[in-house]
Design a protein around this motif. Structure first.
Motif, PDB file in Angstrom:
ATOM      1  N   ILE A  96       0.859  -1.184   0.000  1.00  0.00           N
ATOM      2  CA  ILE A  96       0.000   0.000   0.000  1.00  0.00           C
ATOM      3  C   ILE A  96       0.897   1.235   0.000  1.00  0.00           C
ATOM      4  CG2 ILE A  96      -1.731   1.313   1.285  1.00  0.00           C
ATOM      5  CD1 ILE A  96      -2.684  -1.382   2.460  1.00  0.00           C
ATOM      6  N   VAL A  98      -7.595   0.678  -1.363  1.00  0.00           N
ATOM      7  CA  VAL A  98      -7.459  -0.501  -0.509  1.00  0.00           C
ATOM      8  C   VAL A  98      -8.827  -0.975  -0.044  1.00  0.00           C
ATOM      9  CG1 VAL A  98      -6.365  -1.366   1.579  1.00  0.00           C
ATOM     10  CG2 VAL A  98      -5.315   0.521   0.345  1.00  0.00           C
ATOM     11  N   LEU A 123     -10.499  -3.235   2.785  1.00  0.00           N
ATOM     12  CA  LEU A 123     -10.218  -3.834   4.087  1.00  0.00           C
ATOM     13  C   LEU A 123     -11.435  -4.604   4.552  1.00  0.00           C
ATOM     14  CD1 LEU A 123      -8.857  -0.595   5.811  1.00  0.00           C
ATOM     15  CD2 LEU A 123      -7.494  -2.396   4.765  1.00  0.00           C
ATOM     16  N   LEU A 182      -1.836   1.949   7.287  1.00  0.00           N
ATOM     17  CA  LEU A 182      -1.963   1.162   6.058  1.00  0.00           C
ATOM     18  C   LEU A 182      -0.711   1.185   5.181  1.00  0.00           C
ATOM     19  CD1 LEU A 182      -5.605   2.103   5.004  1.00  0.00           C
ATOM     20  CD2 LEU A 182      -4.799  -0.108   5.840  1.00  0.00           C
ATOM     21  N   LYS A 187       1.677  -1.909   4.046  1.00  0.00           N
ATOM     22  CA  LYS A 187       1.056  -3.214   4.284  1.00  0.00           C
ATOM     23  C   LYS A 187       0.783  -3.918   2.942  1.00  0.00           C
ATOM     24  CE  LYS A 187       0.536  -2.727   8.766  1.00  0.00           C
ATOM     25  NZ  LYS A 187       1.602  -3.113   9.620  1.00  0.00           N
ATOM     26  N   VAL A 193      -1.481  -7.453   0.997  1.00  0.00           N
ATOM     27  CA  VAL A 193      -2.705  -8.245   1.097  1.00  0.00           C
ATOM     28  C   VAL A 193      -2.501  -9.315   2.165  1.00  0.00           C
ATOM     29  CG1 VAL A 193      -4.209  -9.866  -0.131  1.00  0.00           C
ATOM     30  CG2 VAL A 193      -3.420  -7.798  -1.274  1.00  0.00           C
ATOM     31  N   VAL A 208      -6.230  -6.509   5.315  1.00  0.00           N
ATOM     32  CA  VAL A 208      -6.110  -5.980   3.947  1.00  0.00           C
ATOM     33  C   VAL A 208      -6.506  -7.095   3.013  1.00  0.00           C
ATOM     34  CG1 VAL A 208      -4.557  -5.021   2.222  1.00  0.00           C
ATOM     35  CG2 VAL A 208      -4.219  -4.444   4.641  1.00  0.00           C
ATOM     36  N   ILE A 256      -5.553  -4.623  -2.916  1.00  0.00           N
ATOM     37  CA  ILE A 256      -4.849  -3.357  -3.185  1.00  0.00           C
ATOM     38  C   ILE A 256      -4.979  -3.109  -4.684  1.00  0.00           C
ATOM     39  CG2 ILE A 256      -2.648  -2.136  -3.139  1.00  0.00           C
ATOM     40  CD1 ILE A 256      -1.771  -4.084  -0.893  1.00  0.00           C
TER      41      ILE A 256
END
Length: 158
Positions: A87, A93, A95, A130, A133, A135, A152, A155
């Motif tokens: 990210i 993103v 979540l 975030l 980060k 997946v 996550v 992305i």
């Protein structure tokens, strides 16, 4: 020697700031006219119209200076030119919250942030949590109402 800190923003945010600047510059002459008109009414010490117009003029000049500063330091980023599995600024993103409910955010600059529209600043608590980060990473964010946990799930660079 001071370094100039770049202000990352999307092209859409840059265009919006440019429009705000244009509108403020267009308002300048109207405020000057209002000051002249109020000055013509005589005693300035008790002239509310004059003081209001002078105050508005100060607000306009401060806003123009602020926007010009941001635009001069702008680093326009197109998310479609980005890729990767982390990210970063501009990424969208998805979540999953603690109830597996999907939430979608785009990481944007402070001038473009609008949480209701799903656009969060990279320097907000959520944005800072975030950045970097991937997946399937878990994210813990401390907000005024307590700690929140997210996973996550996706992305995108759109």
């Amino acid at each position: 020697m001071a370094t100039v800190e770049k202000v990352p923003m999307l092209a859409e945010g840059h265009a919006k700031l440019t429009e705000q600047l244009k509108a403020l510059k267009a308002e300048r002459p109207q405020v000057v006219d209002a000051i002249e008109e109020a000055r013509a009414h005589g005693d300035l010490s008790e002239n509310a119209e004059y003081h209001a117009a002078k105050e508005r003029q100060g607000q306009i000049e401060a806003s123009i200076a602020d926007i010009e500063d941001k635009l001069s330091r702008a680093q326009v980023i197109d998310p479609r030119d980005l890729s990767g599995d982390k990210i970063v600024f501009g990424a969208t993103v998805t979540l999953l919250d603690e109830d597996d409910k999907p939430i979608k955010y785009q990481i944007v600059g402070p001038t473009e942030a609008d949480a209701k529209a799903g656009r969060i600043s990279y320097n907000s608590p959520m944005g800072r949590g975030l950045i970097g980060k991937r997946v399937d990473d878990e994210v813990e964010v401390t907000v005024p109402s307590g700690d929140r946990y997210y996973l996550v799930s996706k992305i995108e660079f759109i």
